[in-house]
Design a protein around this motif. Structure first.
Motif, PDB file in Angstrom:
ATOM      1  N   LEU A 112       0.818  -1.215   0.000  1.00 38.81           N
ATOM      2  CA  LEU A 112       0.000   0.000   0.000  1.00 38.81           C
ATOM      3  C   LEU A 112       0.851   1.264   0.000  1.00 38.81           C
ATOM      4  CD1 LEU A 112      -2.826  -0.974   2.519  1.00 38.81           C
ATOM      5  CD2 LEU A 112      -2.532  -1.593   0.119  1.00 38.81           C
ATOM      6  N   ASN A 113       2.167   1.069  -0.191  1.00 43.65           N
ATOM      7  CA  ASN A 113       3.088   2.209  -0.204  1.00 43.65           C
ATOM      8  C   ASN A 113       2.989   3.033   1.073  1.00 43.65           C
ATOM      9  OD1 ASN A 113       4.064   1.679  -2.878  1.00 43.65           O
ATOM     10  ND2 ASN A 113       2.142   2.534  -3.672  1.00 43.65           N
ATOM     11  N   MET A 114       2.914   2.314   2.198  1.00 40.66           N
ATOM     12  CA  MET A 114       2.810   2.962   3.497  1.00 40.66           C
ATOM     13  C   MET A 114       3.957   2.529   4.393  1.00 40.66           C
ATOM     14  SD  MET A 114      -1.218   2.611   4.525  1.00 40.66           S
ATOM     15  CE  MET A 114      -2.534   3.419   3.617  1.00 40.66           C
ATOM     16  N   PHE A 169       0.493   1.953   8.081  1.00 42.31           N
ATOM     17  CA  PHE A 169      -0.276   0.800   7.621  1.00 42.31           C
ATOM     18  C   PHE A 169      -1.073   0.189   8.770  1.00 42.31           C
ATOM     19  CE2 PHE A 169      -0.456  -3.840   7.420  1.00 42.31           C
ATOM     20  CZ  PHE A 169      -1.208  -4.029   6.272  1.00 42.31           C
ATOM     21  N   CYS A 170      -0.440   0.025   9.923  1.00 45.29           N
ATOM     22  CA  CYS A 170      -1.115  -0.579  11.081  1.00 45.29           C
ATOM     23  C   CYS A 170      -2.325   0.254  11.509  1.00 45.29           C
ATOM     24  CB  CYS A 170      -0.141  -0.729  12.243  1.00 45.29           C
ATOM     25  SG  CYS A 170       1.096  -2.022  11.991  1.00 45.29           S
ATOM     26  N   ARG A 171      -2.168   1.566  11.525  1.00 45.64           N
ATOM     27  CA  ARG A 171      -3.291   2.430  11.890  1.00 45.64           C
ATOM     28  C   ARG A 171      -4.417   2.313  10.869  1.00 45.64           C
ATOM     29  NH1 ARG A 171       1.014   5.941  13.305  1.00 45.64           N
ATOM     30  NH2 ARG A 171       0.826   7.046  11.299  1.00 45.64           N
ATOM     31  N   PHE A 172      -4.062   2.282   9.584  1.00 47.84           N
ATOM     32  CA  PHE A 172      -5.038   2.175   8.512  1.00 47.84           C
ATOM     33  C   PHE A 172      -5.815   0.866   8.615  1.00 47.84           C
ATOM     34  CE2 PHE A 172      -5.944   0.378   4.308  1.00 47.84           C
ATOM     35  CZ  PHE A 172      -6.783   1.343   3.776  1.00 47.84           C
ATOM     36  N   PHE A 173      -5.097  -0.238   8.777  1.00 52.93           N
ATOM     37  CA  PHE A 173      -5.738  -1.555   8.821  1.00 52.93           C
ATOM     38  C   PHE A 173      -6.664  -1.673  10.028  1.00 52.93           C
ATOM     39  CE2 PHE A 173      -6.133  -6.105   9.462  1.00 52.93           C
ATOM     40  CZ  PHE A 173      -6.280  -6.579   8.157  1.00 52.93           C
ATOM     41  N   LYS A 174      -6.216  -1.202  11.175  1.00 55.50           N
ATOM     42  CA  LYS A 174      -7.030  -1.256  12.392  1.00 55.50           C
ATOM     43  C   LYS A 174      -8.313  -0.440  12.223  1.00 55.50           C
ATOM     44  CE  LYS A 174      -8.028  -1.661  16.842  1.00 55.50           C
ATOM     45  NZ  LYS A 174      -8.477  -2.929  17.466  1.00 55.50           N
ATOM     46  N   LYS A 175      -8.205   0.720  11.614  1.00 52.71           N
ATOM     47  CA  LYS A 175      -9.363   1.585  11.426  1.00 52.71           C
ATOM     48  C   LYS A 175     -10.392   0.943  10.512  1.00 52.71           C
ATOM     49  CE  LYS A 175     -10.661   6.237   9.887  1.00 52.71           C
ATOM     50  NZ  LYS A 175     -10.161   7.532   9.349  1.00 52.71           N
ATOM     51  N   THR A 229      -6.113  -5.451  14.608  1.00 50.73           N
ATOM     52  CA  THR A 229      -4.753  -5.157  14.192  1.00 50.73           C
ATOM     53  C   THR A 229      -4.391  -6.132  13.077  1.00 50.73           C
ATOM     54  OG1 THR A 229      -3.661  -6.705  15.707  1.00 50.73           O
ATOM     55  CG2 THR A 229      -4.180  -4.496  16.554  1.00 50.73           C
ATOM     56  N   PHE A 230      -3.365  -5.791  12.315  1.00 50.12           N
ATOM     57  CA  PHE A 230      -2.963  -6.668  11.217  1.00 50.12           C
ATOM     58  C   PHE A 230      -2.594  -8.053  11.726  1.00 50.12           C
ATOM     59  CE2 PHE A 230       0.544  -8.210   8.414  1.00 50.12           C
ATOM     60  CZ  PHE A 230      -0.251  -8.524   7.319  1.00 50.12           C
ATOM     61  N   MET A 231      -1.834  -8.122  12.809  1.00 49.53           N
ATOM     62  CA  MET A 231      -1.407  -9.422  13.317  1.00 49.53           C
ATOM     63  C   MET A 231      -2.565 -10.198  13.935  1.00 49.53           C
ATOM     64  SD  MET A 231       1.489  -9.546  12.155  1.00 49.53           S
ATOM     65  CE  MET A 231       1.692 -11.240  12.711  1.00 49.53           C
ATOM     66  N   GLU A 232      -3.558  -9.517  14.491  1.00 48.64           N
ATOM     67  CA  GLU A 232      -4.749 -10.217  14.991  1.00 48.64           C
ATOM     68  C   GLU A 232      -5.471 -10.906  13.841  1.00 48.64           C
ATOM     69  OE1 GLU A 232      -6.118  -7.576  18.893  1.00 48.64           O
ATOM     70  OE2 GLU A 232      -6.811  -7.015  16.883  1.00 48.64           O
TER      71      GLU A 232
END
Length: 282
Positions: free
Chosen positions: A205-207, A212-218, A223-226
């Motif tokens: 995502l070019n982040m 990226f973690c904030r984006f995915f969680k939102k 969280t990404f790992m969850e």
């Protein structure tokens, strides 16, 4: 395998659409706003619903809620046999419609709400429901609607139902950034055994990893790992239920390299240890 967001076209003046379609070996993981009832008329292969990966065969019957990523992959040796499914799509707004507010349809509405995780109906004799579903592909108007209500009636009588996917909050995923999330989902599915890396996912995502973690969680409420852990546990649960493989082997095949971590996260997500989960199928 491509991961796409699909828009289902329901013709004007219709609330539902039923079609008998060929199953293709290269079908993509996709999502759409509509509810979907999928019945396997012929063929077998692998089914992906949310974070669940399972096998399917003739007679497989699954109800999917809106926004739930899914895919049916056909086994290569089945391709010459023209595997087929009957797919019914109906509007995501059906639950809030005046007609479905009738007391007699309360259980149907509850069933549709449960389908946000994907529901598999384990039908002992699917001859009647398959006849109705095939008939629906040729009907229109009130006659079609009556047959659909018959299908709902039959589904409510099936007591043996399986929730396929963990509740991951897909309802918040579908926004202007949907394509980005889909790209991440596809990366996870393709690399779950070899190894999923935050840096690689964020590069898609070019982040920067933190952004990226904030984006995915939102966008997913996880969280990404969850999310990765849930996919891994879903794979492990399938292997425990349907194979005789050693738990240590399943640990590695589902992407874990440490048995203690595998046991911990499996129990955290599924509520039981891997060994006790397997015993429930014996």
């Amino acid at each position: 395998m491509e991961f796409v967001f699909e828009k289902i076209h329901v013709p004007n003046k219709h609330s539902f659409i039923s079609r008998k379609l060929p199953l293709k070996s290269n079908d993509s993981i996709h999502s759409h706003k509509n509810f979907e009832l999928n019945y396997i008329w012929s063929g077998s292969g692998r089914r992906i619903v949310g974070d669940n990966i399972s096998g399917f065969e003739k007679g497989d019957l699954v109800l999917l809620g809106p926004d739930l990523p899914h895919c049916w992959e056909v086994l290569q040796d089945e391709v010459p046999l023209n595997p087929t499914c009957i797919v019914t799509h109906f509007s995501e707004n059906i639950v809030g419609s005046d007609f479905f507010k009738m007391p007699e349809l309360e259980k149907v509405v509850e069933l549709l709400k449960q389908s946000k995780q994907g529901l598999r109906f384990k039908v002992q004799d699917d001859s009647l429901i398959s006849q109705i579903l095939e008939k629906m592909t040729t009907l229109e108007g009130l006659a079609y609607y009556i047959e659909l209500l018959k299908v709902f009636h039959l589904l409510l009588q099936v007591e043996d139902r399986e929730k396929l996917s963990n509740p991951i909050g897909y309802n918040v995923v579908f926004s202007k950034n949907l394509e980005k999330i889909n790209k991440v989902y596809e990366y996870v599915f393709q690399n779950i055994q070899e190894g999923v890396r935050l840096e690689e996912a964020s590069t898609l995502l070019n982040m920067a990893p933190s952004s990226f973690c904030r984006f995915f969680k939102k966008k997913t409420d996880l969280t990404f790992m969850e999310y990765v852990k849930r996919v891994r546990v879903g794979i492990a649960a399938k292997l425990l239920a349907e194979t005789d493989k050693q738990i240590t082997q399943i640990c590695y095949e589902s992407g874990y390299n440490n048995l203690a971590n595998f046991n911990y996260y499996f129990k955290h997500i599924m509520g039981v240890t891997p060994s006790n989960y397997r015993k429930s199928f014996e």
